[in-house]
Scaffold this active site. Sequence first.
Site, PDB file in Angstrom:
ATOM      1  N   LYS A 126     -10.425  -4.295  -0.117  1.00 11.65           N
ATOM      2  CA  LYS A 126     -11.369  -3.326  -0.090  1.00 11.65           C
ATOM      3  C   LYS A 126     -12.816  -4.042  -0.665  1.00 11.65           C
ATOM      4  O   LYS A 126     -13.878  -3.618   0.111  1.00 11.65           O
ATOM      5  CB  LYS A 126     -11.373  -2.347  -0.837  1.00 11.65           C
ATOM      6  CG  LYS A 126      -9.946  -1.298  -0.511  1.00 11.65           C
ATOM      7  CD  LYS A 126     -10.310  -0.670   0.805  1.00 11.65           C
ATOM      8  CE  LYS A 126      -9.045   0.230   1.063  1.00 11.65           C
ATOM      9  NZ  LYS A 126      -8.878   0.509   2.391  1.00 11.65           N
ATOM     10  N   LYS A 168      -0.882  -5.804  10.357  1.00 10.64           N
ATOM     11  CA  LYS A 168      -0.243  -4.589  10.643  1.00 10.64           C
ATOM     12  C   LYS A 168      -1.155  -3.498  11.283  1.00 10.64           C
ATOM     13  O   LYS A 168      -2.382  -3.405  11.267  1.00 10.64           O
ATOM     14  CB  LYS A 168       0.191  -4.003   9.151  1.00 10.64           C
ATOM     15  CG  LYS A 168      -0.996  -3.761   8.338  1.00 10.64           C
ATOM     16  CD  LYS A 168      -0.977  -3.024   7.221  1.00 10.64           C
ATOM     17  CE  LYS A 168      -2.070  -2.455   6.417  1.00 10.64           C
ATOM     18  NZ  LYS A 168      -1.871  -1.748   5.145  1.00 10.64           N
ATOM     19  N   LYS A 193      -5.401   1.918  10.447  1.00 13.15           N
ATOM     20  CA  LYS A 193      -6.685   2.838  11.121  1.00 13.15           C
ATOM     21  C   LYS A 193      -7.723   1.855  10.756  1.00 13.15           C
ATOM     22  O   LYS A 193      -8.749   2.026  11.633  1.00 13.15           O
ATOM     23  CB  LYS A 193      -6.564   3.923  10.206  1.00 13.15           C
ATOM     24  CG  LYS A 193      -5.779   5.256  10.996  1.00 13.15           C
ATOM     25  CD  LYS A 193      -5.483   6.278  10.007  1.00 13.15           C
ATOM     26  CE  LYS A 193      -4.422   6.020   9.177  1.00 13.15           C
ATOM     27  NZ  LYS A 193      -3.884   7.366   8.700  1.00 13.15           N
TER      28      LYS A 193
HETATM   29  P1  TYM Z   1      -1.237   5.038   3.570  1.00 17.60           P
HETATM   30  O1  TYM Z   1      -1.866   6.561   3.932  1.00 17.60           O
HETATM   31  O2  TYM Z   1      -2.084   3.877   3.887  1.00 17.60           O
HETATM   32  O3  TYM Z   1       0.036   5.060   4.600  1.00 17.60           O
HETATM   33  C1  TYM Z   1       1.075   5.946   4.606  1.00 17.60           C
HETATM   34  C2  TYM Z   1       2.381   5.294   4.722  1.00 17.60           C
HETATM   35  O4  TYM Z   1       2.595   4.535   5.791  1.00 17.60           O
HETATM   36  C3  TYM Z   1       2.948   3.230   5.472  1.00 17.60           C
HETATM   37  N1  TYM Z   1       2.151   2.233   6.637  1.00 17.60           N
HETATM   38  C4  TYM Z   1       2.887   1.445   7.276  1.00 17.60           C
HETATM   39  N2  TYM Z   1       4.240   1.279   7.116  1.00 17.60           N
HETATM   40  C5  TYM Z   1       4.841   0.036   7.839  1.00 17.60           C
HETATM   41  N3  TYM Z   1       3.787  -0.864   8.809  1.00 17.60           N
HETATM   42  C6  TYM Z   1       2.381  -0.175   8.816  1.00 17.60           C
HETATM   43  N4  TYM Z   1       1.512  -0.913   9.658  1.00 17.60           N
HETATM   44  C7  TYM Z   1       1.935   0.778   7.854  1.00 17.60           C
HETATM   45  N5  TYM Z   1       0.933   1.383   7.791  1.00 17.60           N
HETATM   46  C8  TYM Z   1       1.075   2.258   6.901  1.00 17.60           C
HETATM   47  C9  TYM Z   1       2.360   2.948   4.172  1.00 17.60           C
HETATM   48  O5  TYM Z   1       3.021   2.039   3.609  1.00 17.60           O
HETATM   49  C10 TYM Z   1       2.660   4.416   3.406  1.00 17.60           C
HETATM   50  O6  TYM Z   1       3.779   4.420   3.001  1.00 17.60           O
HETATM   51  N6  TYM Z   1      -1.488   4.617  -1.355  1.00 17.60           N
HETATM   52  C11 TYM Z   1      -0.784   5.293  -0.336  1.00 17.60           C
HETATM   53  C12 TYM Z   1      -0.801   6.722  -0.223  1.00 17.60           C
HETATM   54  C13 TYM Z   1      -0.133   7.385  -1.341  1.00 17.60           C
HETATM   55  C14 TYM Z   1       1.354   7.269  -2.108  1.00 17.60           C
HETATM   56  C15 TYM Z   1       1.369   7.913  -3.163  1.00 17.60           C
HETATM   57  C16 TYM Z   1       2.457   6.826  -1.431  1.00 17.60           C
HETATM   58  C17 TYM Z   1      -0.845   7.770  -2.547  1.00 17.60           C
HETATM   59  N7  TYM Z   1      -0.134   8.164  -3.590  1.00 17.60           N
HETATM   60  C18 TYM Z   1       2.564   8.053  -3.891  1.00 17.60           C
HETATM   61  C19 TYM Z   1       3.417   6.986  -2.152  1.00 17.60           C
HETATM   62  C20 TYM Z   1       3.712   7.696  -3.447  1.00 17.60           C
HETATM   63  C21 TYM Z   1      -1.229   4.907   0.903  1.00 17.60           C
HETATM   64  O7  TYM Z   1      -2.574   4.603   0.972  1.00 17.60           O
HETATM   65  O8  TYM Z   1      -0.708   4.923   2.079  1.00 17.60           O
END
Ligand code: TYM
Length: 332
Positions: free
Chosen positions: A112, A195, A198
């Site tokens: 970031k 990967k 967004k």
């Molecule tokens: P976020 O919102 O970026 O993504 C949500 C979930 O999607 C998965 N993901 C992917 N998996 C495989 N390949 C990809 N290209 C890909 N892009 C996204 C992410 O691994 C995630 O599981 N910090 C987390 C949100 C969060 C969270 C939590 C998750 C907040 N608190 C507590 C679990 C437990 C996040 O930003 O995910």
Amino acid sequence: MKETVVSGIRPTGKLHLGNYFGAVTNFVKMQYDYNCFFFIADLHSLTTHPTPQDLHGYVRHVLVEYLACGIDPEQSTIYIQSDVPEVTELYLYLNMIAYLGELERSTSFKDKIRSQPDNVNAGLLTYPALMAADILLHKATKVPVGKDQEQHLEMTRTFGNRFNRLYNAEYFPEPFAFNYSENLVKVPGLDGKGKMSKSEGDISCIYLADTAEVIRKKVSRAVTDGGPITENQSKPEAVQNLFDLMKIVSSADTLAHFDSLYNGMAIRYGDFKKQLAEDMIVFNSPIRERIEALSEDNTYLAKVAKRGAEKAKESAQKTIKEVRSLIGFKSF
Ligand code: TYM
């Protein structure tokens, strides 16, 4: 007693295939075997300063899409993170035991700093403490996430164990990242590098809500190369990414067919992409139809969110009460 599962997704737009295969498909399967909490991480999304209208719209998208993917609110607790403010209290306690050095070393924080140097706010730095609070709030042991979240899980275990040591209690269990396949998943994007994400923009992503026409257009523009120049050569990243996507959405026979054309230097990327797009459309269509139907149903969405908040609050309040007592907050 069933093991507890917690996971969440930041509402920053629509869900893409990375979110689906990294996380949501596991949510759907896990709900029958575990005590599941699946939330919409709207507090986390504030690091990017969304407008109030955008924020509300994105939260709504994720709620609709959770349901459209098959998360059953009778089986799992689906809730909106900001409806359960107990998490912010636990976040504060965890911030007291999260050290600056370890927060600064987090790879997502370092990313970031590079990608948004004008908005390196304290919320980004302490993001792992909020994520740990989400998980520890329900004393979860399994967290279905994609590969990119592995380091956050490691930090969650560190904070939970440190809390236990500090207050001399075996209170928080250790949570681990989970996927039904052997390894955690990283779904590649269409932009030739890294990967599906967004933050790489729409050209990297296939959204669950994309129409057939949009999918065909995006896949036809996906990055490839000039084609193989020797037999059985290894594939460059952009091409390998498309094969990896085909592995996810197409049949094993289709994948083997195009693999053998590639190895024999007879592949035509136009045909390959057409097949990939059609298989994505077959995969997406039923989910997209459910998204459209559910989007209309405000009464049902409100009912799900309300019931979810009640169930999540019950679990959260129990933890907060116990945590307060362990810390030493006592009434006179
Ligand atoms: P976020 O919102 O970026 O993504 C949500 C979930 O999607 C998965 N993901 C992917 N998996 C495989 N390949 C990809 N290209 C890909 N892009 C996204 C992410 O691994 C995630 O599981 N910090 C987390 C949100 C969060 C969270 C939590 C998750 C907040 N608190 C507590 C679990 C437990 C996040 O930003 O995910």
